[in-house]
Design an enzyme around this catalytic site. Sequence first.
Site, PDB file in Angstrom:
ATOM      1  N   HIS A   1       0.603  -1.126  -0.154  1.00 50.08           N
ATOM      2  CA  HIS A   1      -0.291  -0.171  -0.064  1.00 50.08           C
ATOM      3  C   HIS A   1       0.780   1.184  -0.238  1.00 50.08           C
ATOM      4  CE1 HIS A   1      -3.363  -3.208   1.178  1.00 50.08           C
ATOM      5  NE2 HIS A   1      -3.360  -1.379   0.269  1.00 50.08           N
TER       6      HIS A   1
ATOM      7  N   GLU B   1     -11.868 -10.567  -4.573  1.00 51.54           N
ATOM      8  CA  GLU B   1     -10.128 -10.829  -4.644  1.00 51.54           C
ATOM      9  C   GLU B   1     -10.026 -12.061  -3.975  1.00 51.54           C
ATOM     10  OE1 GLU B   1      -8.857  -7.151  -2.253  1.00 51.54           O
ATOM     11  OE2 GLU B   1     -11.052  -7.367  -0.972  1.00 51.54           O
TER      12      GLU B   1
ATOM     13  N   ASP C   1      -5.324  -8.343  -3.738  1.00 50.48           N
ATOM     14  CA  ASP C   1      -4.869  -9.554  -3.449  1.00 50.48           C
ATOM     15  C   ASP C   1      -5.427 -10.900  -4.194  1.00 50.48           C
ATOM     16  OD1 ASP C   1      -5.178  -8.548  -0.505  1.00 50.48           O
ATOM     17  OD2 ASP C   1      -6.723  -7.467  -1.455  1.00 50.48           O
TER      18      ASP C   1
ATOM     19  N   CYS D   1     -10.016  -3.074 -10.197  1.00 51.97           N
ATOM     20  CA  CYS D   1      -8.795  -2.112  -9.816  1.00 51.97           C
ATOM     21  C   CYS D   1      -7.832  -1.880  -8.931  1.00 51.97           C
ATOM     22  CB  CYS D   1     -10.389  -1.637  -8.679  1.00 51.97           C
ATOM     23  SG  CYS D   1     -10.894  -2.427  -7.102  1.00 51.97           S
TER      24      CYS D   1
HETATM   25  C1  PEP Z   1      -7.233  -5.023  -4.486  1.00 51.28           C
HETATM   26  O1  PEP Z   1      -6.802  -5.856  -4.028  1.00 51.28           O
HETATM   27  O2  PEP Z   1      -6.559  -5.477  -5.758  1.00 51.28           O
HETATM   28  C2  PEP Z   1      -7.623  -3.975  -4.220  1.00 51.28           C
HETATM   29  C3  PEP Z   1      -7.805  -3.154  -5.088  1.00 51.28           C
HETATM   30  O3  PEP Z   1      -7.740  -3.484  -3.075  1.00 51.28           O
HETATM   31  P1  PEP Z   1      -6.452  -3.162  -1.818  1.00 51.28           P
HETATM   32  O4  PEP Z   1      -4.763  -3.114  -2.651  1.00 51.28           O
HETATM   33  O5  PEP Z   1      -6.885  -1.486  -1.418  1.00 51.28           O
HETATM   34  O6  PEP Z   1      -6.310  -4.831  -1.101  1.00 51.28           O
HETATM   35 MG    MG Z   2      -7.438  -5.853  -1.897  1.00 52.10          MG
END
Ligand code: PEP
Ligand code: MG
Length: 556
Positions: free
Chosen positions: A188, A430, A454, A502
């Site tokens: 992140h 995910e 994920d 996403c």
């Molecule tokens: C993902 O897991 O692809 C996602 C968009 O959420 P994050 O990266 O915040 O876990």
């Molecule tokens: Mg995620």
Amino acid sequence: MMILSGKPVFGGIARGKLFYFQPDENEVTKRLVKDTRLELEKYNAAKEHVIEELDKLYHTAIDKVGENEAAIFIIHKMILDDNAFRTSIHERILDDHFSADYAVAQTARDLAQKMFGVGSDYIRERAADIKDVCDRLIRHIQNKNEKLIELNEKVILCADELMPSETMQLDLSNVLAIITRYGSSNSHTAILARTMNIPAIIGIGADKLSMLRGMEAIVDGYNGALYIEPDENALRRLSQLEEAEAKKREMLKRFKGRKNITLDGTEIEVFANIAGLNDLKYALENDAGGIGLFRSEFLYLGRTQMPDEDEQFYNYRQVLERMGGRKVIIRTMDAGADKNIKSFGLAKEENPALGVRSIRLCLLRPDMFKTQLRALLRASVYGDLAIMLPLITAAEEIHRAKKLIEEAKDQLRAKGQAFREDIKVGIMVETPAAVLMSDDFAQEVDFFSIGTNDLEQYIMALDRQNLTLESYYEDPTHEPLLRAMRFTCDNAHKHGIPVGICGELGADLDLTEEFLKMGIDEISVTPSQVLPLRQRIRSLRIDNRKQLFDPAALKA
Ligand code: PEP
Ligand code: MG
């Protein structure tokens, strides 16, 4: 001159001084002592220091944020004088012969565990306060100073690893670039750097990073190179590179206001991912068609107290108003794993990525979850808002979340507060479970968004934080993931709901054609990737795109 190399996470050139950050770790090991009186004295001395520190903090806070917010430090002082707290520490030292720091750590752990299962947000916040006070005590017992990342000038921030909560405490306007020894491109902190246009390199394989503090350097975020005390040649080359990149960025501006449409007429949505209000300007600057993922948990990170309903409402409303009627998908709090929110006082877990995180945590804390849901619902009248639930693995979670949404609506009705009755609710796909159940889940929700970060981690059994395994993520075919995505798309479209992406892979231009062929309806990427993705889509011809969801319905 010395050159260190690593993996580029976000392009850009930055020049400045290296600032090395090392977080404070309260390492407490079990130690039995003979002289319990001495240990008790150590504890009492530490307590006096903590009281002094809290008094200072109280007065500074009054000036900075006012009396109400400052009161937290009074509460922390009250904890120190609480009978049960004091007795527990004394007994552990005098009866169990524990060292002072271990006695404090054990007391913190026991009290937090007792409070963890309690239904009230208030009690849980107090658990976080106890942890804070205990951390202070331990630091003083161990004679350590408090470590905050204080940046008084613009610097290149270096660290072995940066956690999202640490990143959130930073004044990012003073961060020219981020360099880490560990970390991974899907972590992140890397995502945050990309969102905020901060050049970043991970995996800079140097144990010398800490020794380089204060030195002048240039970061080449395009190629993953860090030049220490660069010579004339390097300076010249890097400014040429900077110029060339600036030209490319200028050229991309031509794509503003254009459609995301292929040469043969397939049109999809290209949205932006953001982590908070500050990122909105990047989404707007890059002409995103909407927000495909607002990582709302970043509102909670790096704080000692959770944002209340009004603060959350204000943030969501601002995003909706500034997006001027364009779609905004806000994901409910996705905390846990690497996004450890201190104020939750979560117990340490063996496998945090598989633990009490995300929707699981929200369902365990319905009061906290409903606070967020009320804030979202109240904001819904200011634009086109959809709610997205993360890490879904079972229909039961969707049912329970929807029930809580209905309860939140009832609470607002009772207070006469406005909200959109027909607010759309979608889920992130995910987890492998969500993929396998997508036929069923598609009948329960209004949309899917595939979280490739994920999903790939769980399908491949690959820790997304682990730099050593990064090469697995670099497999250009991503075949297991793509098969899961195709399966998900087919099931979604069978039941007439749209599917977005996403995760970070949405910005991989080598896969855009695949995504369009499988029928993806929307791709949400880091703001700076919106225009390159649009350019890519406009260069493609898609002969055999699968049955499509009507994009007009996505906007409805
Ligand atoms: C993902 O897991 O692809 C996602 C968009 O959420 P994050 O990266 O915040 O876990
Ligand atoms: Mg995620």
